[in-house]
Design an enzyme around this catalytic site. Structure first.
Site, PDB file in Angstrom:
ATOM      1  N   HIS A  89       0.848  -1.041  -0.010  1.00 42.10           N
ATOM      2  CA  HIS A  89       0.219  -0.200  -0.107  1.00 42.10           C
ATOM      3  C   HIS A  89       1.002   1.353   0.149  1.00 42.10           C
ATOM      4  O   HIS A  89       2.081   1.307   0.664  1.00 42.10           O
ATOM      5  CB  HIS A  89      -0.881  -0.038   1.151  1.00 42.10           C
ATOM      6  CG  HIS A  89      -2.084   1.158   1.169  1.00 42.10           C
ATOM      7  ND1 HIS A  89      -1.855   2.103   1.256  1.00 42.10           N
ATOM      8  CD2 HIS A  89      -3.356   0.729   0.784  1.00 42.10           C
ATOM      9  CE1 HIS A  89      -3.133   2.766   0.974  1.00 42.10           C
ATOM     10  NE2 HIS A  89      -3.982   1.784   0.829  1.00 42.10           N
ATOM     11  N   ASP A 140      -8.106  -5.659   0.913  1.00 46.09           N
ATOM     12  CA  ASP A 140      -8.590  -6.471  -0.278  1.00 46.09           C
ATOM     13  C   ASP A 140      -8.063  -8.148  -0.164  1.00 46.09           C
ATOM     14  O   ASP A 140      -8.851  -9.071  -0.432  1.00 46.09           O
ATOM     15  CB  ASP A 140      -7.968  -6.155  -1.704  1.00 46.09           C
ATOM     16  CG  ASP A 140      -8.569  -4.640  -1.972  1.00 46.09           C
ATOM     17  OD1 ASP A 140      -9.963  -4.607  -1.518  1.00 46.09           O
ATOM     18  OD2 ASP A 140      -8.018  -4.077  -2.798  1.00 46.09           O
TER      19      ASP A 140
HETATM   20  N1  CMC Z   1       3.409  -7.946  -4.815  1.00 46.87           N
HETATM   21  C1  CMC Z   1       4.866  -8.021  -5.024  1.00 46.87           C
HETATM   22  N2  CMC Z   1       5.679  -7.123  -5.005  1.00 46.87           N
HETATM   23  C2  CMC Z   1       5.136  -5.823  -4.672  1.00 46.87           C
HETATM   24  C3  CMC Z   1       3.570  -5.623  -4.427  1.00 46.87           C
HETATM   25  C4  CMC Z   1       2.913  -6.644  -4.344  1.00 46.87           C
HETATM   26  N3  CMC Z   1       1.531  -6.713  -3.969  1.00 46.87           N
HETATM   27  N4  CMC Z   1       3.566  -4.201  -3.961  1.00 46.87           N
HETATM   28  C5  CMC Z   1       4.761  -3.683  -4.313  1.00 46.87           C
HETATM   29  N5  CMC Z   1       5.704  -4.699  -4.551  1.00 46.87           N
HETATM   30  C6  CMC Z   1       7.075  -4.414  -4.740  1.00 46.87           C
HETATM   31  C7  CMC Z   1       6.954  -3.665  -6.090  1.00 46.87           C
HETATM   32  O1  CMC Z   1       7.678  -4.544  -7.224  1.00 46.87           O
HETATM   33  C8  CMC Z   1       8.594  -2.936  -5.695  1.00 46.87           C
HETATM   34  O2  CMC Z   1       9.432  -3.557  -5.818  1.00 46.87           O
HETATM   35  P1  CMC Z   1      11.150  -3.258  -6.477  1.00 46.87           P
HETATM   36  O3  CMC Z   1      11.470  -2.090  -5.616  1.00 46.87           O
HETATM   37  O4  CMC Z   1      11.800  -4.342  -6.125  1.00 46.87           O
HETATM   38  O5  CMC Z   1      10.696  -2.853  -7.932  1.00 46.87           O
HETATM   39  C9  CMC Z   1       8.272  -2.176  -4.179  1.00 46.87           C
HETATM   40  O6  CMC Z   1       7.377  -3.363  -3.857  1.00 46.87           O
HETATM   41  C10 CMC Z   1       7.367  -0.827  -4.256  1.00 46.87           C
HETATM   42  O7  CMC Z   1       6.550  -1.098  -5.044  1.00 46.87           O
HETATM   43  P2  CMC Z   1       5.762   0.410  -5.617  1.00 46.87           P
HETATM   44  O8  CMC Z   1       4.877  -0.218  -6.900  1.00 46.87           O
HETATM   45  O9  CMC Z   1       6.698   1.347  -5.899  1.00 46.87           O
HETATM   46  O10 CMC Z   1       4.818   0.597  -4.517  1.00 46.87           O
HETATM   47  P3  CMC Z   1       3.779   1.865  -4.545  1.00 46.87           P
HETATM   48  O11 CMC Z   1       3.451   2.414  -3.266  1.00 46.87           O
HETATM   49  O12 CMC Z   1       3.390   2.499  -5.639  1.00 46.87           O
HETATM   50  O13 CMC Z   1       2.458   0.425  -4.449  1.00 46.87           O
HETATM   51  C11 CMC Z   1       0.283  -0.590  -4.613  1.00 46.87           C
HETATM   52  C12 CMC Z   1       1.221   0.438  -3.943  1.00 46.87           C
HETATM   53  C13 CMC Z   1      -0.801  -0.873  -3.723  1.00 46.87           C
HETATM   54  C14 CMC Z   1       0.109  -0.029  -6.292  1.00 46.87           C
HETATM   55  C15 CMC Z   1       1.282  -1.946  -4.742  1.00 46.87           C
HETATM   56  O14 CMC Z   1       1.558  -2.368  -3.605  1.00 46.87           O
HETATM   57  C16 CMC Z   1       0.481  -3.104  -5.184  1.00 46.87           C
HETATM   58  O15 CMC Z   1       0.741  -2.976  -6.658  1.00 46.87           O
HETATM   59  N6  CMC Z   1      -0.337  -4.004  -4.699  1.00 46.87           N
HETATM   60  C17 CMC Z   1      -1.001  -4.853  -5.275  1.00 46.87           C
HETATM   61  C18 CMC Z   1      -2.497  -4.308  -5.660  1.00 46.87           C
HETATM   62  C19 CMC Z   1      -3.194  -4.241  -4.580  1.00 46.87           C
HETATM   63  O16 CMC Z   1      -3.354  -5.102  -3.665  1.00 46.87           O
HETATM   64  N7  CMC Z   1      -4.059  -3.117  -4.802  1.00 46.87           N
HETATM   65  C20 CMC Z   1      -5.000  -2.831  -3.434  1.00 46.87           C
HETATM   66  C21 CMC Z   1      -4.455  -1.610  -2.747  1.00 46.87           C
HETATM   67  S1  CMC Z   1      -5.264  -1.227  -1.253  1.00 46.87           S
HETATM   68  C22 CMC Z   1      -6.987  -1.168  -1.447  1.00 46.87           C
HETATM   69  C23 CMC Z   1      -7.293   0.106  -2.366  1.00 46.87           C
HETATM   70  O17 CMC Z   1      -7.268   1.188  -1.852  1.00 46.87           O
HETATM   71  O18 CMC Z   1      -7.884  -0.183  -3.629  1.00 46.87           O
END
Ligand code: CMC
Length: 368
Positions: free
Chosen positions: A255, A307
């Site tokens: 998140h 989720d």
């Molecule tokens: N599984 C595996 N790796 C992950 C995940 C995940 N769910 N989320 C983040 N990472 C890794 C990502 O690959 C990156 O790794 P690296 O630095 O090695 O490239 C690192 O963690 C940082 O990721 P980021 O995308 O820069 O982080 P962010 O703050 O932009 O991402 C997020 C937030 C929610 C988009 C992301 O965690 C994600 O894609 N999660 C899966 C989708 C999800 O569950 N979404 C629901 C969010 S909560 C409910 C809502 O509000 O909808």
């Protein structure tokens, strides 16, 4: 100008509606903790709190509930439009189309007054719940009427599962429904505020929000989070390790705001999953969840979001997976509307700047 991708940690609005307090692991909704609201309140009460700013007393709540229930009706023309859409499109696309079409039936559509916006908010929440409850029923040839003797949330659940719900099932569903109601400037809410800042109508703003919510990085994640729960513990462990090795994401983890621990909303749902597993006499889903949580913490330092735990709870309640995200939308409609109303009360048009990386002064190609 300095640029922050994804506006991470950048305040983009002032709000009195909600905040995420990562220091104490709480989400405050107009002064109340979201976890307390989810466990102790009804969705109707929380809707009132969001759009009016205070919790209602008994009398006010009774008349507010009647007000919501009077707005459940969805005109036949909307169902006709829904029926004209291809059968295999995602229910979020059907919902977006239906809400957009409903705008045309709202006589107050272009009345920008605060009072009219509040009435439209109640209308939108009521009708979205009714639509989501009946999206599948309509495709099967008939809608289920909602009952005034049941809560808004219980009606949605019963329409979806097509049978009376036990009290504990209705309460589990309503708790999840309330947990989805509002979460500060999530991408969909930000989208709704940006659209509202042009002083367009509230329907347009929430249609944009529905589109944003559909994405797998936002609301669409609850559907995808279910994948891992088709396995036993060993299978789930394999699934997660293979995905991580392939540098793929495990939906329901991570998140932008919660970096150091579990999303407080997920903790509430984790307890509910444990209870539902006990009632079903089968704790496989709970054991899978806990093992996946351990692996993700150890391998990636990532924690579950709401989720992840909603998915197995919905599965145990018998909700079809393609309705997971529409249910999120039916709840979050209240938060979106509260933000649109707040934005328009003290509006300033969103008009940020971009860092231009392109060329300047390019020459036209020859036209001979
Ligand atoms: N599984 C595996 N790796 C992950 C995940 C995940 N769910 N989320 C983040 N990472 C890794 C990502 O690959 C990156 O790794 P690296 O630095 O090695 O490239 C690192 O963690 C940082 O990721 P980021 O995308 O820069 O982080 P962010 O703050 O932009 O991402 C997020 C937030 C929610 C988009 C992301 O965690 C994600 O894609 N999660 C899966 C989708 C999800 O569950 N979404 C629901 C969010 S909560 C409910 C809502 O509000 O909808």
């Amino acid at each position: 100008l300095s640029y922050v991708p994804g506006l991470e940690n950048i305040p983009a609005a002032e709000t009195y509606i909600s905040t995420i307090d990562t220091d104490v692991g709480k989400i405050w909704i107009r002064g109340f903790s979201l976890e307390d609201l989810a466990l102790q309140s009804t969705y109707e009460e929380v809707l009132y709190l969001l759009i009016h700013g205070t919790l209602p007393d008994f009398e006010t709540l009774s008349s507010f509930r009647r007000n919501i229930y009077d707005e459940w009706h969805v005109p036949q023309e909307i169902w006709d439009i829904v029926n004209m859409l291809p059968r295999d499109i995602h229910p979020m696309d059907i919902l977006r189309t239906a809400i957009s079409a409903l705008a045309g039936f709202d006589r107050e559509l272009d009345d920008p007054s605060h009072e009219a916006n509040i009435r439209k908010a109640v209308r939108l929440v009521a009708k979205t719940g009714f639509l989501v409850g009946n999206l599948e029923n309509m495709a099967k040839g008939g809608i289920r009427v909602f009952s005034r003797d049941l809560s808004h949330a219980a009606n949605i659940l019963q329409a979806i599962i097509e049978r009376p719900a036990q009290n504990w099932e209705a309460r589990a569903f309503e708790t999840a429904f309330i947990l989805y109601v509002e979460h500060e400037l999530a991408a969909s809410t930000f989208a709704s505020r940006v659209i509202a800042s042009t002083m367009t109508d509230i329907y347009g703003a929430v249609c944009g929000a529905i589109s944003a919510l559909k994405g797998p990085l936002h609301g669409g994640a609850n559907e995808k989070a279910l994948e891992v729960f088709q396995y036993d513990v060993a299978g789930a462990e394999r699934f997660v390790r293979e995905r991580l090795a392939a540098r793929e994401r495990i939906m329901g983890f991570g998140h932008r705001v919660y970096r150091r621990g579990i999303d407080p909303r997920a903790q509430v749902m984790k307890d509910i999953l444990a209870e539902l597993c006990r009632r079903h006499g089968d704790d496989r889903l709970y054991r899978v969840a806990v093992r996946v949580e351990e692996i993700m913490a150890a391998e990636k330092g990532l924690y579950p979001n709401l989720d992840f735990y909603v998915a197995p709870v919905y599965k145990l309640l018998g909700i079809p997976v393609k309705l997971f995200t529409p249910i999120f939308a039916a709840s979050r409609m209240a938060g979106w509307c509260a933000h649109v109303i707040e934005q328009q009360l003290a509006n300033r048009l969103f008009r940020p700047r971009a860092i231009y990386r392109g060329a300047r002064g390019s020459s036209y190609p020859s036209r001979n």
